[in-house]
Design a protein around this motif. Sequence first.
Motif, PDB file in Angstrom:
ATOM      1  N   GLU A  53      -3.502   5.532 -24.589  1.00 44.05           N
ATOM      2  CA  GLU A  53      -4.496   6.407 -23.947  1.00 44.05           C
ATOM      3  C   GLU A  53      -5.819   5.676 -23.724  1.00 44.05           C
ATOM      4  O   GLU A  53      -6.459   5.835 -22.686  1.00 44.05           O
ATOM      5  N   ALA A  54      -6.233   4.846 -24.668  1.00 40.23           N
ATOM      6  CA  ALA A  54      -7.483   4.087 -24.512  1.00 40.23           C
ATOM      7  C   ALA A  54      -7.382   3.119 -23.332  1.00 40.23           C
ATOM      8  O   ALA A  54      -8.319   3.015 -22.525  1.00 40.23           O
ATOM      9  N   THR A  55      -6.258   2.427 -23.206  1.00 39.80           N
ATOM     10  CA  THR A  55      -6.095   1.497 -22.088  1.00 39.80           C
ATOM     11  C   THR A  55      -5.974   2.242 -20.769  1.00 39.80           C
ATOM     12  O   THR A  55      -6.502   1.799 -19.752  1.00 39.80           O
ATOM     13  N   ARG A  56      -5.300   3.389 -20.778  1.00 39.16           N
ATOM     14  CA  ARG A  56      -5.175   4.202 -19.558  1.00 39.16           C
ATOM     15  C   ARG A  56      -6.550   4.627 -19.051  1.00 39.16           C
ATOM     16  O   ARG A  56      -6.862   4.510 -17.865  1.00 39.16           O
ATOM     17  N   MET A  57      -7.396   5.118 -19.963  1.00 41.18           N
ATOM     18  CA  MET A  57      -8.728   5.576 -19.571  1.00 41.18           C
ATOM     19  C   MET A  57      -9.561   4.426 -19.000  1.00 41.18           C
ATOM     20  O   MET A  57     -10.223   4.579 -17.975  1.00 41.18           O
ATOM     21  N   TYR A  58      -9.519   3.266 -19.644  1.00 35.51           N
ATOM     22  CA  TYR A  58     -10.297   2.112 -19.205  1.00 35.51           C
ATOM     23  C   TYR A  58      -9.848   1.647 -17.815  1.00 35.51           C
ATOM     24  O   TYR A  58     -10.667   1.477 -16.909  1.00 35.51           O
ATOM     25  N   VAL A  59      -8.539   1.444 -17.644  1.00 36.42           N
ATOM     26  CA  VAL A  59      -8.013   0.935 -16.380  1.00 36.42           C
ATOM     27  C   VAL A  59      -8.276   1.923 -15.251  1.00 36.42           C
ATOM     28  O   VAL A  59      -8.737   1.547 -14.169  1.00 36.42           O
ATOM     29  N   ASN A  60      -8.003   3.204 -15.486  1.00 39.09           N
ATOM     30  CA  ASN A  60      -8.181   4.203 -14.433  1.00 39.09           C
ATOM     31  C   ASN A  60      -9.644   4.316 -14.018  1.00 39.09           C
ATOM     32  O   ASN A  60      -9.952   4.430 -12.830  1.00 39.09           O
ATOM     33  N   LYS A  61     -10.560   4.247 -14.976  1.00 41.70           N
ATOM     34  CA  LYS A  61     -11.992   4.328 -14.674  1.00 41.70           C
ATOM     35  C   LYS A  61     -12.429   3.144 -13.813  1.00 41.70           C
ATOM     36  O   LYS A  61     -13.152   3.307 -12.819  1.00 41.70           O
ATOM     37  N   LYS A  62     -11.995   1.928 -14.182  1.00 40.18           N
ATOM     38  CA  LYS A  62     -12.356   0.730 -13.424  1.00 40.18           C
ATOM     39  C   LYS A  62     -11.771   0.762 -12.006  1.00 40.18           C
ATOM     40  O   LYS A  62     -12.458   0.438 -11.033  1.00 40.18           O
ATOM     41  N   LEU A  63     -10.500   1.152 -11.877  1.00 36.96           N
ATOM     42  CA  LEU A  63      -9.865   1.177 -10.563  1.00 36.96           C
ATOM     43  C   LEU A  63     -10.466   2.254  -9.671  1.00 36.96           C
ATOM     44  O   LEU A  63     -10.664   2.042  -8.477  1.00 36.96           O
ATOM     45  N   GLU A  64     -10.741   3.420 -10.238  1.00 39.84           N
ATOM     46  CA  GLU A  64     -11.305   4.519  -9.458  1.00 39.84           C
ATOM     47  C   GLU A  64     -12.700   4.180  -8.945  1.00 39.84           C
ATOM     48  O   GLU A  64     -13.056   4.515  -7.825  1.00 39.84           O
ATOM     49  N   SER A  65     -13.510   3.508  -9.782  1.00 37.73           N
ATOM     50  CA  SER A  65     -14.875   3.184  -9.361  1.00 37.73           C
ATOM     51  C   SER A  65     -14.892   2.124  -8.258  1.00 37.73           C
ATOM     52  O   SER A  65     -15.748   2.159  -7.384  1.00 37.73           O
ATOM     53  N   ARG A  66     -13.941   1.191  -8.281  1.00 38.72           N
ATOM     54  CA  ARG A  66     -13.939   0.087  -7.305  1.00 38.72           C
ATOM     55  C   ARG A  66     -13.074   0.384  -6.082  1.00 38.72           C
ATOM     56  O   ARG A  66     -13.456   0.065  -4.963  1.00 38.72           O
ATOM     57  N   LEU A  67     -11.898   1.005  -6.288  1.00 38.13           N
ATOM     58  CA  LEU A  67     -10.942   1.178  -5.190  1.00 38.13           C
ATOM     59  C   LEU A  67     -10.865   2.600  -4.644  1.00 38.13           C
ATOM     60  O   LEU A  67     -10.149   2.842  -3.682  1.00 38.13           O
ATOM     61  N   GLY A  68     -11.537   3.556  -5.276  1.00 35.62           N
ATOM     62  CA  GLY A  68     -11.404   4.956  -4.855  1.00 35.62           C
ATOM     63  C   GLY A  68     -10.027   5.468  -5.251  1.00 35.62           C
ATOM     64  O   GLY A  68      -9.653   5.410  -6.410  1.00 35.62           O
ATOM     65  N   SER A  69      -9.267   5.956  -4.259  1.00 31.66           N
ATOM     66  CA  SER A  69      -7.888   6.379  -4.553  1.00 31.66           C
ATOM     67  C   SER A  69      -6.895   5.463  -3.843  1.00 31.66           C
ATOM     68  O   SER A  69      -5.784   5.873  -3.509  1.00 31.66           O
ATOM     69  N   ASN A  70      -7.281   4.218  -3.623  1.00 31.12           N
ATOM     70  CA  ASN A  70      -6.467   3.253  -2.887  1.00 31.12           C
ATOM     71  C   ASN A  70      -5.558   2.444  -3.825  1.00 31.12           C
ATOM     72  O   ASN A  70      -5.479   1.227  -3.724  1.00 31.12           O
ATOM     73  N   TYR A  71      -4.877   3.124  -4.757  1.00 30.41           N
ATOM     74  CA  TYR A  71      -3.973   2.482  -5.712  1.00 30.41           C
ATOM     75  C   TYR A  71      -3.041   3.540  -6.287  1.00 30.41           C
ATOM     76  O   TYR A  71      -3.255   4.741  -6.091  1.00 30.41           O
ATOM     77  N   TYR A  72      -2.004   3.098  -6.981  1.00 31.16           N
ATOM     78  CA  TYR A  72      -1.123   4.014  -7.714  1.00 31.16           C
ATOM     79  C   TYR A  72      -0.837   3.381  -9.071  1.00 31.16           C
ATOM     80  O   TYR A  72      -0.194   2.342  -9.173  1.00 31.16           O
ATOM     81  N   PHE A  73      -1.314   4.016 -10.134  1.00 37.67           N
ATOM     82  CA  PHE A  73      -1.223   3.499 -11.499  1.00 37.67           C
ATOM     83  C   PHE A  73      -0.254   4.374 -12.282  1.00 37.67           C
ATOM     84  O   PHE A  73      -0.396   5.586 -12.317  1.00 37.67           O
ATOM     85  N   LYS A  74       0.757   3.756 -12.887  1.00 41.84           N
ATOM     86  CA  LYS A  74       1.783   4.506 -13.622  1.00 41.84           C
ATOM     87  C   LYS A  74       1.991   3.904 -14.999  1.00 41.84           C
ATOM     88  O   LYS A  74       2.119   2.691 -15.143  1.00 41.84           O
ATOM     89  N   ILE A  75       2.025   4.770 -16.020  1.00 33.26           N
ATOM     90  CA  ILE A  75       2.366   4.347 -17.377  1.00 33.26           C
ATOM     91  C   ILE A  75       3.880   4.426 -17.485  1.00 33.26           C
ATOM     92  O   ILE A  75       4.478   5.472 -17.241  1.00 33.26           O
ATOM     93  N   ARG A  76       4.516   3.317 -17.855  1.00 31.90           N
ATOM     94  CA  ARG A  76       5.977   3.231 -17.833  1.00 31.90           C
ATOM     95  C   ARG A  76       6.626   3.372 -19.210  1.00 31.90           C
ATOM     96  O   ARG A  76       7.833   3.218 -19.335  1.00 31.90           O
ATOM     97  N   ILE A  77       5.838   3.637 -20.245  1.00 31.66           N
ATOM     98  CA  ILE A  77       6.397   3.834 -21.588  1.00 31.66           C
ATOM     99  C   ILE A  77       6.006   5.226 -22.075  1.00 31.66           C
ATOM    100  O   ILE A  77       5.024   5.801 -21.615  1.00 31.66           O
ATOM    101  N   TYR A  78       6.795   5.763 -23.011  1.00 33.40           N
ATOM    102  CA  TYR A  78       6.529   7.103 -23.543  1.00 33.40           C
ATOM    103  C   TYR A  78       6.623   7.056 -25.066  1.00 33.40           C
ATOM    104  O   TYR A  78       7.584   6.491 -25.605  1.00 33.40           O
TER     105      TYR A  78
END
Length: 157
Positions: A53-78
């Motif tokens: 969850e910590a890595t998800r929050m960090y990566v999503n925040k960085k990508l959203e601020s720089r790329l907007g919604s021009n990406y697709y990020f998926k967590i592949r483990i459960y």
Amino acid sequence: YTRKSKFKRKSFIKAVPEVRIVKFDMGDPKRKFPYVIYLKSKQDIQIRQNAIEATRMYVNKKLESRLGSNYYFKIRIYPHHVLRENKMLTGAGADRMQTGMQLSFGKPVGLAAQVKKGQIIFSIACEENAIPYIKEVLRAIFPKLPCKCSVEVEKLM
């Protein structure tokens, strides 16, 4: 030893903690992107859900601020695996209050994902111009994860 069944009497652990990962898919899932970047594990390891969850929050925040919604990020483990802890008391009189290792099954304290060597942890689909930035962001999360990781780029189209 971490059996979870839909029938409570068949479960080894009666109360399983809830999954704390808020989202598994972020960005624009409907759009087709020409490149996919994978974060892969280089060893067999258990990753706790709070690290995911910590890595998800960090990566999503960085990508959203720089790329907007021009990406697709998926967590592949459960996180399926239940982590247990046999709490031990310390201090005066503790020996009269606990059983030590007798009946030491432990209480559930969290969940973890069991990851094999070479398994994909995260995947990010993007355009070609975003690849260097995404690699930089993924390298920044290496200290948050308990394993050695590698970043791989794959061209789809």
